[in-house]
Design a protein around this motif. Structure first.
Motif, short mmCIF file in Angstrom:
data_model
loop_
_atom_site.label_atom_id
_atom_site.label_comp_id
_atom_site.label_asym_id
_atom_site.label_seq_id
_atom_site.Cartn_x
_atom_site.Cartn_y
_atom_site.Cartn_z
N ILE A 154 14.55 26.39 -4.69
CA ILE A 154 14.97 25.22 -3.92
C ILE A 154 15.55 24.21 -4.91
O ILE A 154 14.88 23.79 -5.85
N THR A 178 18.30 27.83 -2.07
CA THR A 178 18.30 26.88 -0.96
C THR A 178 18.67 25.52 -1.54
O THR A 178 18.03 25.05 -2.49
N LEU A 212 12.24 15.17 1.67
CA LEU A 212 11.53 16.29 1.05
C LEU A 212 10.33 16.73 1.88
O LEU A 212 9.96 17.92 1.86
N ALA A 216 11.46 20.30 1.98
CA ALA A 216 10.78 20.99 0.87
C ALA A 216 9.37 20.44 0.70
O ALA A 216 9.04 19.86 -0.34
N ASP A 218 6.66 21.78 -0.01
CA ASP A 218 5.90 22.37 -1.12
C ASP A 218 6.53 22.08 -2.48
O ASP A 218 6.07 22.60 -3.50
N ILE A 220 10.20 21.24 -5.09
CA ILE A 220 11.51 21.80 -5.45
C ILE A 220 11.41 22.47 -6.82
O ILE A 220 10.56 22.14 -7.64
N LYS A 240 8.04 21.39 -8.83
CA LYS A 240 6.90 22.30 -8.96
C LYS A 240 6.59 22.51 -10.45
O LYS A 240 7.41 22.22 -11.32
#
Length: 415
Positions: A154, A178, A212, A216, A218, A220, A240
């Motif tokens: 991501i 993504t 986010l 996203a 969880d 990026i 992450k």
């Protein structure tokens, strides 16, 4: 006697740049010495870095331009040859092709003033200031070398509708990622959707935190940063573990006298350490030995319609300050290109002095670029053209037909 126009910065910036910081002056150019050339600008580049490049009062602001050799005493640079020249906001310049670049800064601006246009095929020459120039190379190399995206990652792109961000986002899609992009107007949002971005949002209406949480939750994997400031602090917090971040631009702070980084430093370093993040800055000239490979791959993607671009043509050398200020107002989509010439068109057979004359931007001097210029005329959606043998910069005639509508190029007009 050749008279040139150039802009100077007539007073220091105090916060945001304003039009009264600039003054247009004229100067008489010297005659050519052996091995010197006279060049005339076709297109100039305006970029955010111009705001922070150190320019003394009464000096000409930095800029790269596509220029045409109009007089030469150098066999390697015949009249008509197109070059890239870092000579600032000037419309005509006398120089030696090997002279040292007065704007040179290591890793920021090249050592030589003149460079060759890459031989990549039949592209409009303005692209060598945009997608096939420094902005495109920054997007390509920053994403692939610094963010190192993997299929399924991501990727977040700030200022995604810019000349740099739009390239980085499209390449991330080509690599199977993504892609989330942010921009500041509905026009830009619509364009990013047309490029295939998975998620886009208007940062003026939706905060990055809110976006986010939706796109996203969880986190990026990669962040391509063009803006800096609090936006990038939020993006950094969303990375992450072992995420990657390319710091390419800091436009949010270019108009301030102090970036005030001290208050953020400790939190940034802690986040980088704890999550083992890779955060890389980007000075695109550091990758100069990879330029040809990068340009060749991007040129092929353009030919295959896998990589798209948009130019906002800004008509007039006399409007260079307005063009620079528009960069920071965020209204231009893609690469903003001030152009120096316009084609003056008229329906074929109509007297040149009639009121039917219309102007379109000149996109270059090759036959292909002339065709593209004429296609920008609102009355023509497509055309087949026949070129008369007259020399383009003296007198030329182009006949084109679309639904029995023929036009003649009457003249080239400076703007």
């Amino acid at each position: 006697m050749v008279v040139a126009r150039r802009w100077i910065q007539c007073k220091p910036f105090q916060g945001a740049a304003t039009l009264d910081c600039f003054q247009l002056i004229e100067e008489e150019l010297p005659g050519l010495k052996n091995d010197e050339i006279l060049i005339e600008a076709l297109y100039l580049s305006v970029d955010p870095y111009m705001r922070v490049y150190p320019i003394q009062v009464d000096r000409t602001p930095i800029a790269l331009q596509v220029a045409r050799v109009t007089e030469s005493k150098n066999a390697a640079y015949p009249v008509g040859k197109l070059v890239l020249a870092m000579v600032g906001w000037r419309d005509k310049t006398v120089l030696h092709p090997d002279q040292f670049n007065p704007y040179y800064v290591p890793r920021f601006a090249p050592e030589k003033t003149i460079s060759e246009l890459p031989d990549l095929g039949d592209f409009p020459s303005s692209l060598y200031l945009g997608i096939l120039g420094m902005p495109g190379l920054s997007g390509y190399l920053g994403l692939l070398r610094q963010c190192r995206p993997k299929k399924g990652d991501i990727v977040l792109i700030s200022s995604a509708a810019s000349a740099v961000g739009s390239v980085a986002g499209q390449i991330a899609k080509l690599k199977g990622c993504t892609v989330i992009g942010s921009a500041g107007s509905q026009k830009k949002i619509d364009w990013l959707k047309s490029l295939g971005f998975d998620y886009v949002f208007n940062y003026k209406e939706t905060t990055l935190d809110e976006a986010l949480q939706i796109f996203a939750p969880d986190g990026i994997d990669c962040y391509f940063d063009n803006v800096g400031g609090s936006y990038s602090q939020t993006a950094l917090n969303a990375l992450k573990p072992r995420g990657r971040m390319c710091c390419c631009g800091y436009i949010s702070a270019y108009d301030t006298l102090s970036h005030q980084l001290d208050s953020m430093k400790d939190d940034l370093l802690l986040k980088i350490m704890v999550n083992e993040l890779s955060v890389s800055g980007l000075m695109v000239l550091s990758f100069a030995d990879e330029f040809q490979e990068a340009l060749s791959e991007m040129a092929q993607w353009i030919k295959e319609n896998k990589l798209k671009y948009k130019e906002t043509l800004f008509e007039g050398f006399t409007k260079m300050p307005e063009a620079l200020l528009e960069i920071f107002q965020g209204t231009a989509v893609g690469k903003l290109i001030p152009n120096v010439y316009l084609l003056v068109l008229s329906p074929l057979g109509v007297d040149a002095e009639s009121n039917s004359r219309e102007q379109v931007p000149l996109l270059g001097t090759s036959e292909y670029e002339l065709l593209q210029s004429i296609h920008h005329w609102p009355r023509l959606k497509q055309a087949s053209c026949r070129f008369e043998p007259d020399f383009i910069f003296k007198r030329m005639e182009v006949k084109t037909r679309y639904h029995f509508c023929s036009v003649r190029v009457l003249e080239l007009s400076k703007c």
